[in-house]
Scaffold this motif. Structure first.
Motif, PDB file in Angstrom:
ATOM      1  N   GLY A  75       6.626 -14.537  -0.593  1.00 44.31           N
ATOM      2  CA  GLY A  75       7.367 -14.934  -1.789  1.00 44.31           C
ATOM      3  C   GLY A  75       7.227 -13.951  -2.934  1.00 44.31           C
ATOM      4  N   LEU A  76       6.808 -12.728  -2.614  1.00 50.30           N
ATOM      5  CA  LEU A  76       6.663 -11.681  -3.626  1.00 50.30           C
ATOM      6  C   LEU A  76       7.971 -10.904  -3.750  1.00 50.30           C
ATOM      7  N   LYS A  77       8.057 -10.049  -4.767  1.00 46.03           N
ATOM      8  CA  LYS A  77       9.249  -9.203  -4.923  1.00 46.03           C
ATOM      9  C   LYS A  77       9.248  -8.159  -3.821  1.00 46.03           C
ATOM     10  N   PRO A  78      10.320  -8.087  -3.036  1.00 50.29           N
ATOM     11  CA  PRO A  78      10.385  -7.093  -1.957  1.00 50.29           C
ATOM     12  C   PRO A  78      10.201  -5.673  -2.471  1.00 50.29           C
ATOM     13  N   ASN A  79       9.466  -4.876  -1.700  1.00 56.10           N
ATOM     14  CA  ASN A  79       9.251  -3.453  -1.968  1.00 56.10           C
ATOM     15  C   ASN A  79       8.571  -3.167  -3.307  1.00 56.10           C
ATOM     16  N   SER A  80       7.870  -4.146  -3.869  1.00 57.51           N
ATOM     17  CA  SER A  80       7.146  -3.957  -5.123  1.00 57.51           C
ATOM     18  C   SER A  80       5.667  -3.725  -4.837  1.00 57.51           C
ATOM     19  N   THR A  81       4.972  -3.083  -5.780  1.00 61.74           N
ATOM     20  CA  THR A  81       3.547  -2.804  -5.636  1.00 61.74           C
ATOM     21  C   THR A  81       2.729  -3.905  -6.290  1.00 61.74           C
ATOM     22  N   TYR A  82       1.705  -4.362  -5.591  1.00 62.71           N
ATOM     23  CA  TYR A  82       0.813  -5.420  -6.076  1.00 62.71           C
ATOM     24  C   TYR A  82      -0.625  -4.934  -6.029  1.00 62.71           C
ATOM     25  N   ASN A  83      -1.371  -5.280  -7.069  1.00 65.64           N
ATOM     26  CA  ASN A  83      -2.784  -4.936  -7.141  1.00 65.64           C
ATOM     27  C   ASN A  83      -3.620  -6.135  -6.719  1.00 65.64           C
ATOM     28  N   LEU A  84      -4.573  -5.879  -5.852  1.00 64.60           N
ATOM     29  CA  LEU A  84      -5.493  -6.923  -5.410  1.00 64.60           C
ATOM     30  C   LEU A  84      -6.786  -6.797  -6.195  1.00 64.60           C
ATOM     31  N   MET A  85      -7.149  -7.888  -6.876  1.00 65.47           N
ATOM     32  CA  MET A  85      -8.421  -7.983  -7.572  1.00 65.47           C
ATOM     33  C   MET A  85      -9.287  -8.965  -6.789  1.00 65.47           C
ATOM     34  N   VAL A  86     -10.539  -8.593  -6.560  1.00 63.35           N
ATOM     35  CA  VAL A  86     -11.495  -9.478  -5.883  1.00 63.35           C
ATOM     36  C   VAL A  86     -12.687  -9.645  -6.812  1.00 63.35           C
ATOM     37  N   SER A  95       2.005  -2.546  -1.067  1.00 67.17           N
ATOM     38  CA  SER A  95       3.446  -2.644  -1.245  1.00 67.17           C
ATOM     39  C   SER A  95       3.951  -3.818  -0.432  1.00 67.17           C
ATOM     40  N   ALA A  96       4.642  -4.715  -1.120  1.00 63.03           N
ATOM     41  CA  ALA A  96       5.270  -5.824  -0.398  1.00 63.03           C
ATOM     42  C   ALA A  96       6.366  -5.251   0.492  1.00 63.03           C
ATOM     43  N   ASN A  97       6.524  -5.814   1.684  1.00 61.70           N
ATOM     44  CA  ASN A  97       7.565  -5.313   2.583  1.00 61.70           C
ATOM     45  C   ASN A  97       8.933  -5.848   2.143  1.00 61.70           C
ATOM     46  N   ALA A  98       9.957  -5.575   2.912  1.00 64.52           N
ATOM     47  CA  ALA A  98      11.323  -5.976   2.557  1.00 64.52           C
ATOM     48  C   ALA A  98      11.494  -7.487   2.488  1.00 64.52           C
ATOM     49  N   GLU A  99      10.578  -8.238   3.115  1.00 59.97           N
ATOM     50  CA  GLU A  99      10.626  -9.707   3.059  1.00 59.97           C
ATOM     51  C   GLU A  99       9.742 -10.269   1.944  1.00 59.97           C
ATOM     52  N   GLY A 100       9.101  -9.399   1.158  1.00 61.11           N
ATOM     53  CA  GLY A 100       8.247  -9.850   0.066  1.00 61.11           C
ATOM     54  C   GLY A 100       6.890 -10.360   0.533  1.00 61.11           C
ATOM     55  N   ILE A 101       6.328  -9.712   1.554  1.00 64.00           N
ATOM     56  CA  ILE A 101       5.057 -10.130   2.141  1.00 64.00           C
ATOM     57  C   ILE A 101       4.015  -9.031   1.989  1.00 64.00           C
ATOM     58  N   VAL A 102       2.802  -9.428   1.611  1.00 59.99           N
ATOM     59  CA  VAL A 102       1.630  -8.555   1.597  1.00 59.99           C
ATOM     60  C   VAL A 102       0.576  -9.210   2.471  1.00 59.99           C
ATOM     61  N   SER A 103      -0.094  -8.418   3.304  1.00 60.56           N
ATOM     62  CA  SER A 103      -1.182  -8.965   4.120  1.00 60.56           C
ATOM     63  C   SER A 103      -2.391  -8.039   4.034  1.00 60.56           C
ATOM     64  N   PHE A 104      -3.576  -8.667   4.107  1.00 63.39           N
ATOM     65  CA  PHE A 104      -4.817  -7.897   4.066  1.00 63.39           C
ATOM     66  C   PHE A 104      -5.941  -8.734   4.656  1.00 63.39           C
ATOM     67  N   SER A 105      -7.027  -8.063   5.007  1.00 66.13           N
ATOM     68  CA  SER A 105      -8.228  -8.715   5.530  1.00 66.13           C
ATOM     69  C   SER A 105      -9.365  -8.512   4.537  1.00 66.13           C
ATOM     70  N   TYR A 106     -10.299  -9.472   4.538  1.00 65.39           N
ATOM     71  CA  TYR A 106     -11.443  -9.348   3.643  1.00 65.39           C
ATOM     72  C   TYR A 106     -12.622 -10.150   4.174  1.00 65.39           C
ATOM     73  N   ARG A 107     -13.808  -9.584   4.036  1.00 66.30           N
ATOM     74  CA  ARG A 107     -15.044 -10.304   4.374  1.00 66.30           C
ATOM     75  C   ARG A 107     -15.520 -11.011   3.108  1.00 66.30           C
TER      76      ARG A 107
END
Length: 118
Positions: A75-86, A95-107
């Protein structure tokens, strides 16, 4: 504040929501929308304990579970850059893909706060 809890997960949110669990993946549906906004896949069999802190202005959530997790934010803006804060520290940009998706892994340690914003 709303909460849904089972043996596999506990999810808290201040807004109405839907939630489901399929295998080791929790799916969060903000405002009971048809499409998920966040998935959390656990790398163990421990319960997922998550608090959605903001899903209106930013994507903020806190995981109160330890272990390795995979996150998919939709549900993000397609092709936009997002910063991850932990826990308040910038970790990476995605970068969100064309469908507005970002994925990542974290311990995660207990607790771990995430914020994903433009």
């Amino acid at each position: 504040k709303y909460q849904v809890s089972t043996k596999d997960f506990t999810l808290d949110n201040t807004q109405g929501f839907g939630v489901s669990m399929k295998d080791n993946t929790l799916l969060f549906y903000p405002k009971n929308q048809e499409d998920f906004g966040l998935t959390v896949t656990r790398g163990n069999s421990l319960p997922i304990k998550i608090e959605i802190e903001d899903w209106i202005n930013k994507r903020n959530w806190k995981l109160n579970s330890r272990g390795d997790y995979e996150f998919v934010v939709k549900g993000l803006k397609p092709n936009s850059t997002y910063n991850l804060m932990v826990n308040g520290d910038k970790k990476q940009s995605y970068s969100a893909n064309a469908e507005g998706i970002v994925s990542f892994s974290y311990r995660c340690e207990n607790p771990t706060s995430f914020s994903l914003s433009e």
